[in-house]
Structures are given as C-alpha cells and as structure tokens.
Design a protein around this motif. Sequence first.
Motif, PDB file in Angstrom:
ATOM      1  N   ARG A 172      14.658  -5.470 -10.517  1.00 10.99           N
ATOM      2  CA  ARG A 172      13.419  -5.922 -11.155  1.00 10.99           C
ATOM      3  C   ARG A 172      12.237  -5.668 -10.226  1.00 10.99           C
ATOM      4  O   ARG A 172      11.094  -5.755 -10.650  1.00 10.99           O
ATOM      5  CB  ARG A 172      13.495  -7.407 -11.499  1.00 10.99           C
TER       6      ARG A 172
ATOM      7  N   MET B 158      13.935  -3.096 -19.119  1.00 10.30           N
ATOM      8  CA  MET B 158      14.922  -2.121 -18.634  1.00 10.30           C
ATOM      9  C   MET B 158      15.038  -2.201 -17.112  1.00 10.30           C
ATOM     10  O   MET B 158      14.037  -2.309 -16.423  1.00 10.30           O
ATOM     11  CB  MET B 158      14.480  -0.688 -18.966  1.00 10.30           C
ATOM     12  N   TYR B 159      16.263  -2.119 -16.651  1.00  7.62           N
ATOM     13  CA  TYR B 159      16.446  -2.014 -15.202  1.00  7.62           C
ATOM     14  C   TYR B 159      16.114  -0.592 -14.786  1.00  7.62           C
ATOM     15  O   TYR B 159      16.488   0.366 -15.472  1.00  7.62           O
ATOM     16  CB  TYR B 159      17.894  -2.310 -14.810  1.00  7.62           C
TER      17      TYR B 159
ATOM     18  N   LEU C  60      21.059  -6.380  -9.758  1.00  9.42           N
ATOM     19  CA  LEU C  60      20.221  -6.359 -10.966  1.00  9.42           C
ATOM     20  C   LEU C  60      18.897  -7.092 -10.728  1.00  9.42           C
ATOM     21  O   LEU C  60      17.868  -6.737 -11.301  1.00  9.42           O
ATOM     22  CB  LEU C  60      20.978  -6.951 -12.164  1.00  9.42           C
ATOM     23  N   ILE C  61      18.943  -8.113  -9.869  1.00  7.89           N
ATOM     24  CA  ILE C  61      17.711  -8.823  -9.540  1.00  7.89           C
ATOM     25  C   ILE C  61      16.791  -7.923  -8.709  1.00  7.89           C
ATOM     26  O   ILE C  61      15.597  -7.810  -8.985  1.00  7.89           O
ATOM     27  CB  ILE C  61      18.032 -10.142  -8.800  1.00  7.89           C
TER      28      ILE C  61
END
Lengths: 166, 295
Positions: free
Chosen positions: B40, B1-2, B36-37
């Motif tokens: 993480r 999950m982000y 989105l990276i």
Amino acid sequence: MTRKTVTCTINGKRREFSIDVRSSLSEMLRGEASLDSIKHGCDVGECGACTVLIDGRPFNSCIYLAVWAEGKEILTLEGLTDTKGTISDIQQAFMDEGAVQCGFCTPGFIMSSIPIITSDTPASREEIRKQVSGNLCRCTGYENIVNAIEKTQKKRIEERKGSGKK
Amino acid sequence: MYDFKTLYEASSVEDALRLRKDHPKALVLAGGSDILIKLRGEEISGCELISIYALDELRGVCLEEDGSLLIRPLTSFSDITMHPLIKQCVPVLGEAVDQIGGPQIRNIGTIGGNICNGVTSADSASTLKAYDAVLELASFEGIRILPYAEFNLGPGKVDLRPGELLTGIRIPRESWEHTYGEYIKYAMRRAMDIATLGCSVNVRLTADKQRIDRLRIAFGVAAPTPVRGRTAEAAAIGHALDAALLDIVGEGSLADVMPRTSWRASKEFRLHLVQELARRATIAAIGKAGGTIND
Ligand code: FES
Ligand code: FES
C-alpha cells in the motif's frame, strides 16, 4: 494486467468473478459484488472496517488477495439479514444499545462479534474486548458495542438452551 | 489494487521451489500481513510475488516419532494458539503469538512469515529461540537443517538462500519435555501493537524442584535481531530458587543485549525492561514448573 476467474460462496450463494489479480478481497466484494458493508477504512489491516468471515473466521479483507478466496465461504454483513431483508438480532442490539453513531465501523464490529455470539461458551466482557480488539471506533467509546455483543450472546445462549430442552 | 508486477501462485511445494529457482527476485507471500501492507506504500511497489498461501501441506502441527514437535510454517497464529499439541508441549508459544495484532491478524499471519521477516520484534521469535528451534529449509539441492539460532543475519535479513523455502520448524523433545515457559510482551497498548520489548524464559527444574536444571532466555527488540541471554543461562544452571537467582538472571541478561533508542522507547528504558521482564518471566516460569522461590 493479468485477470483471473475466482469462484467462491458469498452469503450462501455461489458467485464467479473475473478480476485483476492485483485486487484485494475488499475490492472484489465492494467493487464487483456491490456489498457496501465492506468499508475501505485504512486498507492496511489496522481498523477492521473491512472485516468479513472466511470459512467462519474474521479476516481483514483489505489485506487478503482476492484470488485466495477461490473455493472459500465468505460471509458479510449483508448475509446476516433474512430473505425478507429483516435485520438480525445482533444488528438490532447495536441499534438498541446505542452502539452505532456514524456507523462506519459497525459492519466490521458485527462480523468480528459472530464467533462470540455463535459460541456456546459465554465470553466475559474482557474476552469480548479482546475479540474485537482488531476493530477501531472513533465515535462510541466502545462501551455500548461491548454491551450489544454481551446482550446478544446471552440471549442466544438462552435461546439455544430453550430449544435444546424441547 | 496492490502495486505488484506479477503474481505466481504455487500449486505445490515442488512448484514453489521451481518458482523460487526461476524467479530469484520474487518475494515469498505467505499470509501477506507484512507484504500486502507494504504494497500500500511505495517501498516494494512493482515487485514480483510467489504466493504459497494456498499450500495446505505447509499447515499444521504434529509430533514426530522421535518426539520432535513439528510446526509447518503456514500455520496461522490462531491455529497455533488453539492446537492441542502446542498446549501440551509448548503452551508459551501459543500464549506469545496470541499477543500479536488482533484476531483478524492472528487468523492470517503465519509463524513462518513471522520468522522469515527477520524483524527483532516478532513475537514468536524469542520463544522459538529460547526453545532451540531447528529450521527445515528445502530447495532442489535438498533439505538444509539449520538451528534457528543461526538464521538471523541482521535486521530484516535471514539466512534463506536463493531457491530455498522454509518448510518446517522443529522443537526437539529434549527441548520441550519437563520444560515450562513464560513470555512477556511489553507494549504501549494491549492489542494491535508492536513490542517495546519481549522476553521469553523457560526452565526445567531438578527432580526435587529445588534447583534450576536448565534455564533459557531470549529477547525481542533488545538487539538488531532476537537474541539469547547466554550469560544469564550459564549462571543459572544448578542455582537454587531464590532471590539471588533472579538477580543473576536480570543482571546477566544485560551482557547479551544491545538495545537502541527508537521513537517507542529509549535505550535506557529498554535496558530497565530487559532486567525487569527477565526477573518476572523467570518467576512465572518457575511457578508453572511447580517450584517456589525462597527468599
Ligand atoms: S480497511 Fe481493512 S483493516 Fe482497515
Ligand atoms: S460509530 Fe463511528 S466509527 Fe464507530
């Protein structure tokens, strides 16, 4: 936590999932749809082990929101086998050419190679390398992977020529 | 999950502007290949996101009535490279963005995201700077037209005001017509790498192809933001196509850059690259324009 329904086509079948909006496409495909060809490699778009085709083009499913899949057409490695479960020519070529060692990177490489092997324009080895440059392999040294893709591309172009003549 | 807190999905540009207004702290999510990276890791965890990725009205490239090339911000790098109008008007832009990441990244990454991030290494930035691109920024207040030259305020900081959204990138006709460009990305690897230095040059030659009518040059990773080499440009106007021109462009470029040492390369090496890439890109651009360099 917000949930949302996502409807998309996966390997030719219409599917519906109720997912947490924070899910990545890789989590939806591997977790909800049990498509184990999707690997969680780096999860940050570096290695290509999670590559799937979305509307015909390769994407890293680990950096793609699952909710973006709404209405999209997704193809994973599982979709390459026929209804009887027989593997496709590109998968066979990877085996024949010794392009698989541990196999972790293989589904991603094969999905990245689809635009090449389905194109009518032959790609040079250099172009093949460029097309799979978003995929990493720790084992094979890449040479055999390029061989397998090149061989399948040639074979398919021949086949298309053959069937066109008839 | 982000690890984000809330996701707002914009259903239209108007809806996106409303979301921008109502949630000033939320980050705009285009293709996500940066955000989105980052999610993480911990840097931006817990943030709010406004996703504009589904807005097809913000995709595509067209020529307007006055000959301006309009690039919508959500156009992916691969769509830019393949687009016939890009090939016709600014092929160098297609070549530049074809050097970003790998195929998967080029399918998801967007040109608008690339420049709104405001990083100096953005591969599209130097070419857009060198072509005097103009940005269209929309908000409920109206449309603000801003030269891209004034957009970067500092590393990772751009002049995108609260409530605003980038809705268009324009290259005026006068800027692309009879103009030929070359982008050189110097990186340690041929794919999946960030530029150690990037240099984009374009030239318009005089009708007899003997002299420089206009030369524009811009660099990435040569300063905290992408920069133009105005000193070199001014010195090149009207110059004959010879070895002295290359010296002028190479040395002149040093006046406008201020690279630093990072783990990728030292300041000294970057200064060397500035001169060398400026020369090489100038030679290539002149060649594309049909000129020959006489020594
Ligand atoms: S797991 Fe997606 S790119 Fe590595
Ligand atoms: S076969 Fe092991 S990573 Fe490629």
